[in-house]
Scaffold this active site. Structure first.
Site, PDB file in Angstrom:
ATOM      1  N   CYS B 104      35.955  42.366 -13.072  1.00  0.00           N
ATOM      2  CA  CYS B 104      36.879  42.745 -11.999  1.00  0.00           C
ATOM      3  C   CYS B 104      36.209  43.603 -10.940  1.00  0.00           C
ATOM      4  CB  CYS B 104      38.121  43.430 -12.553  1.00  0.00           C
ATOM      5  SG  CYS B 104      37.805  44.706 -13.759  1.00  0.00           S
ATOM      6  N   ILE B 105      35.085  43.159 -10.432  1.00  0.00           N
ATOM      7  CA  ILE B 105      34.369  43.912  -9.395  1.00  0.00           C
ATOM      8  C   ILE B 105      34.641  43.322  -8.020  1.00  0.00           C
ATOM      9  CG2 ILE B 105      32.086  44.251  -8.428  1.00  0.00           C
ATOM     10  CD1 ILE B 105      31.182  45.090 -11.159  1.00  0.00           C
TER      11      ILE B 105
END
Ligand SMILES: Cc1cc2nc3c(=O)[nH]c(=O)nc-3n(C[C@H](O)[C@H](O)[C@H](O)COP(=O)(O)OP(=O)(O)OC[C@H]3O[C@@H](n4cnc5c(N)ncnc54)[C@H](O)[C@@H]3O)c2cc1C
Lengths: 410, 105
Positions: B104-105
């Site tokens: 989830c970057i």
């Protein structure tokens, strides 16, 4: 004659084509780039189109113009990669054998992945700004909008340029303020993350920024569906957020050709060695840019840093030597914060964005994780850098590996 | 450096508040983290998800996304959110003693 085949002629594919065209002997290597579209868009510019800062026609150039003369460019959709037979089948029926393959097919939005998002009202009260059409339609809508509740919704992570949604909110705040109607617009962010951004320090700093600008946040919101009749977002746990105007960042996915080839993960991103950029478990195939599954930002700056590593590794690989250069996950993003100001963040796999000065420690001129006018000019300058330096694969005046000098550890 | 007392020991946490060292993890620690996260009891269905997360992490060095959990763990998204309210991937990773998913970057 050996064949270097590059799939996708966007940011990453174009950079690699330029680097390899200079390095590979024309008597030994043919180089081909395949892309399904004639136009090359400067995607970071999409952010500014809804606010009338850029026009779409100023962001597009012919793709071929950025590929060197010796490159063969094929305008066709890619149907499928067959790693066993080391060939790629195109939609026009042609089959291309390769000795070395670079997958640079990027990522795109997929609003159809969320129930109700695209039914009714798509382009009427619900928009995206990640596509040329979406950004233009949203711009036309904003010109006559009388105000109400603007909700920016991130459907799912990861997304291209994870700071773009925040920039959109900052610019929206400035846009409505300058039009004297900020009081009539409620600006709200709905995100699956636990805060404004992914990493702790920047999440806190950016969160404070949102608050100061009067932008409210609903975090940890797992978007399940859009209820078009009642104009609301519904989460998997049945929490709801209503909207008048929905600006959506739909699910981002790799190209369907990756799925057809059976080499992608659940989002059609190709499992890639995070250091060498080789496709995991597939011989003679490398991956770069948004098409990878790497835990790095999906950004043009990342594609640039990756290209330096990938270039070295491909030169080793074609000589039969193992890859040596290792990517560190370096990303460097300007964040437009509205009213002629901007911020800058610099980070990698291991180190989160920290405050400080960049690129010269203690001097700058850019300020890390803080607001300044020069950061804003850096962002606008990036368009020129993109067309004239970045795509050409020439060295930028930025170190390839992230440096700790100039950063304040908090 | 943050710490927390879990399973009767003082354990070090990372910047996200997850266990810094996987080797500190055991089922008792998992139950205590779960309680702190507002999950009073870990049912067999919770354990199926946690074990799936741990096996993916062992193999790939990262924990799976919600989408992959739905596809491969046999538990649908809605149920995942009931089991691990607010952020199934994040929460299950924390309880499983793993770092926050990098995806989830
Ligand atoms: C709104 C927005 C703002 C952004 N802001 C920034 C920013 O400020 N800074 C920054 O660094 N980055 C930013 N980015 C991200 C940046 O644009 C991308 O990360 C970058 O372009 C990725 O390059 P790529 O080569 O991997 O993919 P792309 O440049 O998207 O290229 C992929 C190419 O592959 C082609 N292709 C794909 N599938 C097929 C197929 N089956 N057949 C034929 N051709 C195919 C496509 O036509 C495309 O040309 C932003 C992106 C968006 C959308």
């Amino acid at each position: 004659m050996r064949h270097m085949l590059i799939l996708g002629g966007g940011t990453a594919g174009t950079i690699m084509a330029n680097k390899l065209a200079n390095a590979l002997d024309e008597r030994d290597w043919r180089i081909t780039v395949v892309d399904g579209k004639e136009e090359h868009y400067y995607q970071p510019g999409f952010l500014f189109v809804p606010f009338d800062i850029y026009r779409m026609r100023d962001l597009v150039r012919p793709r071929r113009q950025y590929l060197p003369g010796r490159i063969r460019f094929i305008l066709s959709s890619i149907d499928q990669i067959d790693p066993e037979k080391k060939k790629v089948v195109l939609a026009n029926g042609e089959a291309l054998r390769y000795d070395c393959l670079i997958v640079a097919t990027g990522a795109d939005i997929h609003p159809e992945q969320t129930e109700g998002l695209m039914d009714d009202e798509w382009g009427v009260s619900k928009f995206d700004f990640y596509t040329p059409r979406g950004a233009e339609r949203l711009g036309r809508f904003l010109k006559t909008w009388q105000g109400g509740k603007l909700v920016l919704s991130i459907a799912e992570m990861p997304i291209k340029c994870p700071v773009a949604p925040l920039e959109f909110l900052f610019l929206a705040d400035a846009y409505f303020t300058e039009r004297g109607m900020r009081g009539k617009v409620d600006i709200h962010l709905v995100t699956p993350l636990s805060g404004a951004f992914t990493k702790p320090t920047s999440s806190r700093v950016l969160g404070e920024f949102l608050e100061r600008k009067g932008i409210s946040v609903t975090s940890d919101f797992g978007l399940a569906r859009v209820d078009n009749e009642q104009k609301k977002l519904v989460a998997w746990d049945e929490t709801e957020v209503n909207y008048d105007l929905l600006v959506s960042i739909p699910t981002n996915m790799g190209d369907p050709a990756i799925a057809r080839s059976g080499i992608g993960n659940e989002l059609n991103f190709v499992p890639t060695n995070r250091k060498t950029l080789a496709a995991e478990g597939i011989e003679d195939v490398f991956v770069i840019g948004d098409a990878t599954n790497l835990p790095a930002s999906k950004a043009g700056s990342v594609a640039h840093f990756e290209s330096e590593i990938l270039f070295e590794n491909i030169m080793e690989h074609i000589e039969g030597r193992p890859p040596r250069a290792e990517f560190d996950g370096h990303a460097n993003c300007f964040i437009e914060s509205g009213f002629g100001k901007g911020m800058l963040i610099d980070f990698n796999y291991e180190t989160e964005p920290l405050p400080g000065a960049f690129p010269l420690p203690g001097v700058g001129p850019f300020k890390l994780l803080g607001e300044s006018a020069i950061n804003h000019y850096g962002k606008l300058m990036f368009r020129w850098v993109y067309w004239n330096l970045l795509l050409r694969g020439v060295e930028l005046p930025i170190a390839n590996e992230m440096l700790m000098a100039g950063k304040q550890v908090v | 450096m943050q710490t927390a007392i879990l399973g009767g020991k003082t354990l070090t946490l990372d910047a996200d508040g997850n266990l810094a060292d996987r080797n500190d993890w055991n089922e008792e620690v998992a139950r205590e983290i779960a309680a702190l996260e507002g999950i009073p009891e870990l049912t067999p269905q919770h354990w199926a998800v946690l074990n799936f997360m741990r096996s993916v992490f062992d193999k790939e060095g990262d924990s799976p996304s919600i989408r992959r959990l739905t596809k491969e763990s046999g538990v649908d998204t809605k149920t995942l959110y009931q089991l691990f309210p607010k952020g199934p991937a994040k929460k299950a990773a924390r309880i499983a003693g793993l770092p926050k998913p990098k995806g989830c970057i």
